[in-house]
Scaffold this motif. Structure first.
Motif, short mmCIF file in Angstrom:
data_model
loop_
_atom_site.label_atom_id
_atom_site.label_comp_id
_atom_site.label_asym_id
_atom_site.label_seq_id
_atom_site.Cartn_x
_atom_site.Cartn_y
_atom_site.Cartn_z
N ARG A 36 0.84 -1.20 0.00
CA ARG A 36 0.00 0.00 0.00
C ARG A 36 0.88 1.26 0.00
NH1 ARG A 36 -5.38 -1.46 1.57
NH2 ARG A 36 -5.46 -3.68 2.08
N SER B 190 4.22 5.94 -5.39
CA SER B 190 4.19 6.18 -6.84
C SER B 190 3.25 7.32 -7.19
CB SER B 190 3.78 4.90 -7.56
OG SER B 190 3.67 5.12 -8.94
N TRP B 191 2.08 7.33 -6.56
CA TRP B 191 1.09 8.35 -6.87
C TRP B 191 1.56 9.73 -6.38
CZ3 TRP B 191 -4.77 8.09 -5.17
CH2 TRP B 191 -5.50 9.03 -5.91
N GLY C 60 -6.25 -0.85 -2.18
CA GLY C 60 -5.18 -0.28 -1.37
C GLY C 60 -5.54 0.99 -0.65
N PRO D 152 -2.65 7.40 -11.56
CA PRO D 152 -1.99 6.23 -12.14
C PRO D 152 -2.79 5.66 -13.30
CG PRO D 152 -2.05 6.09 -9.73
CD PRO D 152 -2.92 7.24 -10.12
N ARG E 55 3.89 1.45 -1.21
CA ARG E 55 4.54 1.54 -2.51
C ARG E 55 3.62 2.19 -3.54
NH1 ARG E 55 6.39 -4.07 -3.97
NH2 ARG E 55 7.34 -3.83 -1.92
N GLU E 56 2.34 1.79 -3.53
CA GLU E 56 1.38 2.37 -4.46
C GLU E 56 1.21 3.87 -4.19
OE1 GLU E 56 -0.82 0.98 -6.93
OE2 GLU E 56 0.56 -0.71 -6.90
N TRP F 228 -5.19 0.67 -7.83
CA TRP F 228 -5.46 -0.49 -6.95
C TRP F 228 -6.49 -0.04 -5.91
CZ3 TRP F 228 -2.00 -2.39 -2.42
CH2 TRP F 228 -2.48 -3.62 -1.95
#
Length: 779
Positions: free
Chosen positions: A620, A626-627, A641, A634, A622-623, A638
């Motif tokens: 979670r 990235s955002w 998440g 993105p 990591r996602e 996900w």
């Protein structure tokens, strides 16, 4: 016995109670001139007598647990080591630890069509144990032999291929938990029967007259109430045989509540002097009076009339925090648990037992009355038994009890006598939508289950005989559910069994005296690993300064970062605090098995993972990392998440409403299920968003046909392809051939509701409603 309170606070037993059971058992042991044989006889008799005494008050779900615990006690060095010789070291502590925890930390993709990814991941994990090296290669080398085991109706009775059939009983349990976790309750039952005998697993109804022999002035009896069961009838029935009745003045029945405490006190005092029986119903309703009751029971436990007896009933509570019965009352009392029947056959029998031939003959419209009464009994059994399938059976439980059934029959009789036409759907089906569907299925089609129709005009015994001979074998199909629902139910039951066994373990005995690491060292390693991998949080000043735009998607990102900061801060704080206490605290192993309450309050995505499986949290983060880099949406989101997935779905609507100048209150959410998976998407959607992380429970998604379909037998809960989420004006929404599928965060459903997605279907939506089909964010 003392450890059982960890399962349920009502399972409390005093040393005084055990002494009484112990001495009575010793008196029953057959004599022997051989010291070894005499000792073995003593152990068997005392253990079995204790097991029977405990089992009277156990809920059905806990009885197999206690049988398994008895086996574990024999493997502990603390339990008469010289006599049992560790049962020839039949149970390896490390293997037992692995079986109970069964942590699968890495996911492997299965290339065998009869293995799910979870099963193959479990196989790949257990191969690291010395006794299972090469298991994955053996399966790949003989797939047909292993497929036979995996797809068997009773795999626990199958022999494993090649040399794997020679493994120990415990090692076979480990392999079975990897291959077919849904059959573990049966596998454990076979394990107990093999090691201890069938007497520890055979079901038996508590013989009340026999249990009564254990009572005395100092040993009251507590009935743990269950829906649809009235155990106090047994007291009244036995009392009438022994001369203790209300009419004779020797039985005092007090229903507590509304100022009845004083009456109960007088009844207890009189009964203790004159040798009467006292029934105290629903003691949980008088919480403030329970301390007084405890003192009264203690006062009259000695020196009272030998015939004096006291019986109490108490409602079971779902959580230990709601438990209010004083410890001393529970420790000295004989506890009796009478639960309602399980299975369609037992439930249908029990429903019919509420009536007799006189009731069947009372209506002038005999044929209609009997047919509908029988259908009501089946309806009652169906509603009651769907409860065992947890949220898939009933998202919100309705306690349709015997009172509802008998009242429904009385209403039926009155309406049939007074009216030529009766609206049965309104009378009996409008309890809730699902009940209405079940009732339509039974009354309008006259077919209760495949091959089981409403019988013709029979007498009372004829209906019972018809049920015995014609009712099909037990199956979720009886209740409108897919056969796979039983796999989910059995898997959850098995997981609960092992979780309970894990809680009952002596942590030091699991680690083993010769283990290379102490409990503190193991905890320390995990703490250091978490603190090292977990980020320090998100700098909200830096993130918010990256853009002046405050679009709905950007705001969702900010909110998720803020929530994650709160959670990370609490995790770091509590772990650093625990680290400081490692030198003085030795009871730490429970930290491996349950997330702390302070984490769970912030874990709003309701993860069921235990501490070593914190990869979910790292994913979670990591996602979110990235955002938060450029705050651009993105290419694929996900949805599972998010702390608050609803906020993202709302952002999709707000974004489209703003772009197209549509009024937000006139818009409706719509979804299109694509044929692609997340790896195939490189760019975000022009309007709306691509989302993944959804699972379909109770059915499967036909990717090529683009609609809901019947699930394959024994297939795991299916991961959905990528879903295109968007919003349109409500007048453009196509509602034909649509199933309004609820979306929940977890299998618990209920309060974890997220939204409703409209999925295409070729079947009538009622089929999927009855089957409890839903989308889940976590499985």
């Amino acid at each position: 016995m003392d450890e059982l309170k960890k399962i349920n606070p009502k399972y409390r037993f005093s040393l005084k109670t055990f002494n009484a059971v112990f001495h009575k058992a010793v008196q029953q042991v057959e004599p022997s001139n051989s010291v070894k044989e005499r000792v073995n006889n003593l152990i068997d008799c005392v253990t079995y007598s204790t097991f029977i005494y405990i089992s009277c008050g156990l809920f059905e779900r806990d009885k197999l647990t206690v049988s398994k615990v008895r086996r574990q006690l024999e493997s502990k060095t603390e339990f008469i080591q010289e006599i049992l010789l560790l049962m020839n070291k039949e149970i390896d502590a490390r293997e037992l630890d692995f079986l109970l925890r069964f942590n699968i930390s890495h996911t492997y993709n299965s290339h065998l069509e009869f293995f799910s990814n979870f099963t193959w991941s479990a196989i790949k994990t257990i191969r690291f144990l010395d006794e299972f090296r090469g298991l994955d290669k053996a399966i790949e080398g003989s797939p047909k032999q292993w497929k036979k085991v995996v797809e068997s109706e009773c795999p626990e009775k199958e022999k494993f291929p090649q040399e794997w059939k020679t493994k120990s009983s415990l090692q076979k349990l480990i392999m079975m938990r990897a291959l077919r976790p849904d059959r573990m309750t049966y596998a454990v039952r076979n394990f107990v029967e093999e090691k201890l005998g069938t007497k520890y697993t055979e079901g038996r109804k508590t013989d009340f007259a026999k249990s009564f022999q254990e009572t005395g002035p100092a040993s009251p009896m507590i009935f743990i109430l269950s829906p649809g069961v009235n155990p106090l009838k047994d007291v009244e029935c036995l009392g009438s045989k022994l001369g203790f009745t209300i009419d004779s003045g020797k039985l005092h029945n007090v229903s507590l509540g509304q100022g009845q405490e004083a009456i109960a006190e007088m009844a207890i005092e009189k009964a203790s002097k004159e040798g009467h029986w006292v029934i105290l119903q629903n003691i949980h309703l008088v919480a403030k009076w329970l301390d007084t009751l405890e003192k009264l029971l203690e006062k009259y436990s000695g020196g009272s009339h030998l015939a004096y007896r006291i019986f109490m009933s108490v409602e079971s509570v779902p959580t230990p925090k709601e438990h209010i019965i004083p410890q001393r009352i529970l420790e000295n009392a004989i506890k009796i648990s009478n639960e309602p029947p399980t299975g369609m056959l037992a439930n249908l029998r029990a429903a019919l037992d509420n009536f007799d031939q006189n009731i069947l003959d009372q209506c002038s419209r005999e044929q209609e009355f009997k047919a509908i009464l029988f259908s009501l009994c089946y309806f009652h059994a169906c509603v009651a038994e769907r409860r065992k399938f947890e949220p898939q059976g009933w998202n919100r439980r309705y306690p349709f009890n015997n009172g509802d059934l008998t009242i429904s029959v009385n209403v039926l009789y009155n309406y049939l006598e007074a009216n030529s036409q009766v609206d049965l759907l309104y009378l009996f089906g409008e309890i809730m939508r699902l009940c209405l569907l079940i009732w339509k299925k039974e009354i309008l089609k006259l077919v209760l289950a495949p091959g089981f129709v409403i019988p013709s005009n029979l007498d009372y015994q004829g209906y019972h005989k018809y049920v015995e001979e014609m009712l099909p074998a037990e199956s979720p199909v009886h209740y409108g559910l897919h056969p796979n629902a039983e796999i989910e139910f059995l898997t959850a039951t098995s997981d609960n069994l092992f979780h309970t066994l894990l809680e009952l373990q002596s942590h030091e005995s699991i680690i083993g005296e010769s283990a290379s690491q102490t409990v503190e060292e193991k905890v320390k390693l995990i703490l250091d690993d978490i603190l090292q991998k977990l980020s320090g949080g998100y700098n909200m000043t830096d993130i918010t300064s990256k853009t002046a735009e405050r679009s709905p998607y950007t705001l969702v990102c900010f909110q998720e970062c803020e929530r994650m900061n709160i959670l990370i801060h609490e995790i770091r704080r509590s772990l650093q605090e625990l680290d400081l206490g490692l030198k003085v605290c030795s009871h730490l192993l429970s930290f491996f098995d349950n997330l702390p309450d302070t984490w769970m309050k912030l874990y709003s995505f309701l993860s069921f993972l235990v501490l070593p499986g914190y990869n979910d949290l790292l994913l979670r983060c990591r996602e979110l990392d990235s955002w938060a880099q450029d705050l651009a949406l993105p290419s694929i989101v996900w949805i599972s998440g998010f702390f608050n997935p609803q906020s993202f779905l709302t952002a999709v609507m707000q974004s489209l409403a703003h772009k197209n100048e549509w009024p937000l209150d006139k818009m409706r959410r719509t979804v299109d299920v694509t044929k692609k998976h997340k790896e195939e998407f490189k760019q975000p959607a022009r309007e709306g968003a691509y989302i993944h992380g959804l699972y379909l429970e109770g059915a499967q998604w036909d990717i090529q046909g683009g609609h809901i379909a019947e699930a394959y037998l024994k297939a795991p809960t299916q991961a959905m392809p990528v879903v295109f989420e968007r919003a349109i004006p409500h007048d453009r929404q196509d509602t034909r051939n649509i199933y309004e599928c609820p979306v929940y965060k977890t299998k618990l459903r209920g309060s974890t509701y997220v939204s409703t997605f409209h999925l295409k279907t070729k079947e009538r939506p009622a089929k999927w409603i009855l089957a409890g089909v839903a989308l889940l964010l976590t499985v």
